[in-house]
Design a protein around this motif. Structure first.
Motif, PDB file in Angstrom:
ATOM      1  N   ARG A   1      18.936 -26.456 -51.825  1.00 36.41           N
ATOM      2  CA  ARG A   1      18.510 -27.102 -53.069  1.00 36.41           C
ATOM      3  C   ARG A   1      19.401 -26.669 -54.232  1.00 36.41           C
ATOM      4  O   ARG A   1      19.817 -27.499 -55.052  1.00 36.41           O
ATOM      5  N   SER A   2      19.715 -25.385 -54.313  1.00 39.78           N
ATOM      6  CA  SER A   2      20.594 -24.902 -55.377  1.00 39.78           C
ATOM      7  C   SER A   2      21.992 -25.487 -55.249  1.00 39.78           C
ATOM      8  O   SER A   2      22.617 -25.858 -56.252  1.00 39.78           O
ATOM      9  N   LEU A   3      22.478 -25.592 -54.024  1.00 36.66           N
ATOM     10  CA  LEU A   3      23.817 -26.139 -53.817  1.00 36.66           C
ATOM     11  C   LEU A   3      23.891 -27.615 -54.203  1.00 36.66           C
ATOM     12  O   LEU A   3      24.904 -28.070 -54.739  1.00 36.66           O
ATOM     13  N   ALA A   4      22.820 -28.356 -53.943  1.00 38.55           N
ATOM     14  CA  ALA A   4      22.801 -29.761 -54.361  1.00 38.55           C
ATOM     15  C   ALA A   4      22.899 -29.870 -55.879  1.00 38.55           C
ATOM     16  O   ALA A   4      23.634 -30.713 -56.420  1.00 38.55           O
ATOM     17  N   ALA A   5      22.173 -29.002 -56.578  1.00 33.91           N
ATOM     18  CA  ALA A   5      22.249 -28.993 -58.041  1.00 33.91           C
ATOM     19  C   ALA A   5      23.633 -28.568 -58.510  1.00 33.91           C
ATOM     20  O   ALA A   5      24.167 -29.099 -59.496  1.00 33.91           O
ATOM     21  N   ALA A   6      24.228 -27.604 -57.810  1.00 36.26           N
ATOM     22  CA  ALA A   6      25.563 -27.139 -58.186  1.00 36.26           C
ATOM     23  C   ALA A   6      26.590 -28.254 -58.058  1.00 36.26           C
ATOM     24  O   ALA A   6      27.419 -28.467 -58.949  1.00 36.26           O
ATOM     25  N   ARG A   7      26.548 -28.969 -56.952  1.00 33.20           N
ATOM     26  CA  ARG A   7      27.527 -30.043 -56.745  1.00 33.20           C
ATOM     27  C   ARG A   7      27.360 -31.153 -57.768  1.00 33.20           C
ATOM     28  O   ARG A   7      28.343 -31.795 -58.157  1.00 33.20           O
ATOM     29  N   ALA A   8      26.120 -31.399 -58.206  1.00 37.23           N
ATOM     30  CA  ALA A   8      25.881 -32.437 -59.215  1.00 37.23           C
ATOM     31  C   ALA A   8      26.473 -32.036 -60.563  1.00 37.23           C
ATOM     32  O   ALA A   8      26.968 -32.891 -61.313  1.00 37.23           O
ATOM     33  N   GLY A   9      26.409 -30.747 -60.898  1.00 34.97           N
ATOM     34  CA  GLY A   9      27.019 -30.267 -62.139  1.00 34.97           C
ATOM     35  C   GLY A   9      26.385 -30.804 -63.398  1.00 34.97           C
ATOM     36  O   GLY A   9      27.056 -30.949 -64.431  1.00 34.97           O
ATOM     37  N   ALA A  10      25.081 -31.086 -63.359  1.00 38.04           N
ATOM     38  CA  ALA A  10      24.356 -31.563 -64.545  1.00 38.04           C
ATOM     39  C   ALA A  10      23.166 -30.644 -64.769  1.00 38.04           C
ATOM     40  O   ALA A  10      22.336 -30.475 -63.859  1.00 38.04           O
ATOM     41  N   TYR A  11      23.066 -30.067 -65.954  1.00 38.53           N
ATOM     42  CA  TYR A  11      22.110 -29.002 -66.205  1.00 38.53           C
ATOM     43  C   TYR A  11      21.227 -29.303 -67.409  1.00 38.53           C
ATOM     44  O   TYR A  11      21.589 -30.086 -68.282  1.00 38.53           O
ATOM     45  N   GLY A  12      20.091 -28.629 -67.429  1.00 43.06           N
ATOM     46  CA  GLY A  12      19.213 -28.698 -68.580  1.00 43.06           C
ATOM     47  C   GLY A  12      19.709 -27.788 -69.695  1.00 43.06           C
ATOM     48  O   GLY A  12      20.698 -27.053 -69.543  1.00 43.06           O
ATOM     49  N   PRO A  13      19.008 -27.777 -70.817  1.00 40.29           N
ATOM     50  CA  PRO A  13      19.478 -27.011 -71.985  1.00 40.29           C
ATOM     51  C   PRO A  13      19.543 -25.508 -71.750  1.00 40.29           C
ATOM     52  O   PRO A  13      20.295 -24.814 -72.434  1.00 40.29           O
ATOM     53  N   ARG A  14      18.770 -24.983 -70.772  1.00 39.11           N
ATOM     54  CA  ARG A  14      18.805 -23.536 -70.525  1.00 39.11           C
ATOM     55  C   ARG A  14      20.118 -23.070 -69.895  1.00 39.11           C
ATOM     56  O   ARG A  14      20.367 -21.871 -69.789  1.00 39.11           O
ATOM     57  N   ALA A  15      20.971 -23.987 -69.486  1.00 41.48           N
ATOM     58  CA  ALA A  15      22.272 -23.596 -68.942  1.00 41.48           C
ATOM     59  C   ALA A  15      23.180 -23.002 -70.005  1.00 41.48           C
ATOM     60  O   ALA A  15      24.148 -22.308 -69.691  1.00 41.48           O
ATOM     61  N   LEU A  16      22.877 -23.294 -71.264  1.00 47.74           N
ATOM     62  CA  LEU A  16      23.595 -22.673 -72.385  1.00 47.74           C
ATOM     63  C   LEU A  16      22.570 -21.890 -73.193  1.00 47.74           C
ATOM     64  O   LEU A  16      21.724 -22.470 -73.865  1.00 47.74           O
TER      65      LEU A  16
END
Length: 276
Positions: free
Chosen positions: A147-162
């Protein structure tokens, strides 16, 4: 709270199985936390008893696939872009840049191990791109969680990524785009990172990805007991080229583990170097 009780005995055998498979250690104070996480997944899988769920994970031929689903619930995905940036910038400037400029027969290789949803390898890639080195360095990143790898490959994050307390370098916005509340990593940066599914306790999987000049394994060892941490560090050391460097989190130290790596200071960051 969940509706599936966890006795001390079931906590002990499930905790031992998780530590055996994933390396993550749960102490007595973690019983309720672990019980809630496992119960959530057990109910989703159709179980009404955690003991039955344990037997399924341990002995059923389909248990391995179910354990992968459980791992998605258990692994810690806390990360964000440019975390401990000073350390990453020192790594690029004082370790990777000299390797790239040396002009050897191959590109330097870096592995971001246990990268969760990918913010760390993308941060490294952006630091490299800012210096014109993105295509001169091979970047591999891995995690246990599909699941984490799928999110990583997508490269789209919520505001908490910054995070507000994190220094975001000005060059970052050449590679990041805001889309509403989402932060999207550029295609150039995403294509530069090769994501793999790897369990850090699986020496065979580690062996298949080859050797590296730099391995970054930050804020991971804190979830392991010392015996497991030593085992992981030994395997990571084996995956380093001679004179290769291992980077751990700023709050982590390998000195108590008695590794064969020597500690060096590079531009304000500590790296652990394999003998050349």
């Amino acid at each position: 709270m969940n509706g599936l009780p966890m006795s001390p005995q079931v906590f002990a055998i499930l905790g031992a199985l998780i530590e055996e498979k994933l390396g993550i250690h749960y102490g007595p104070l973690d019983k309720d936390l672990l019980g809630d996480k496992i119960a959530m997944r057990a109910v989703e899988a159709g179980f009404d008893s955690l003991l039955d769920y344990y037997y399924y994970l341990r002995y059923d031929p389909a248990g391995e696939a179910e354990f992968d689903a459980l791992a998605d619930v258990l692994v810690v995905g806390e990360t964000y872009l440019f975390r401990e940036l000073d350390q990453l910038e020192a790594l690029v400037r004082d370790v990777l840049l000299p390797l790239a400029e040396a002009g050897g027969p191959r590109r330097p290789r870096i592995w971001s191990a246990a990268c969760a949803t990918g913010e760390e390898p993308y941060s490294i890639a952006m630091c490299l791109a800012d210096r014109g080195l993105l295509h001169q360095v091979e970047i591999v990143a891995s995690d246990l969680s599909t699941r984490s790898l799928a999110a990583a490959r997508a490269g789209a994050y919520g505001p908490r990524a910054l995070r507000s307390q994190v220094k975001v370098p000005p060059f970052a916005w050449r590679f990041l785009q805001k889309n509403g509340e989402r932060i999207v990593v550029s295609e150039e940066i995403r294509k530069a990172v090769d994501f793999r599914r790897i369990n850090l306790l699986d020496g065979d999987s580690i062996g298949k990805i080859g050797f590296f000049d730099v391995i970054v394994c930050r804020n991971v060892l804190i979830y392991f007991q010392d015996s497991t941490a030593r085992r992981v560090i030994d395997m990571l050391t084996g995956a380093l080229f001679p004179s290769g460097a291992l980077l751990v989190g700023v709050s982590e130290s390998l000195l108590r583990l008695g590794t064969a790596l020597r500690c060096e200071e590079r531009g304000g960051a500590f790296v652990y170097r394999k003998a050349g």
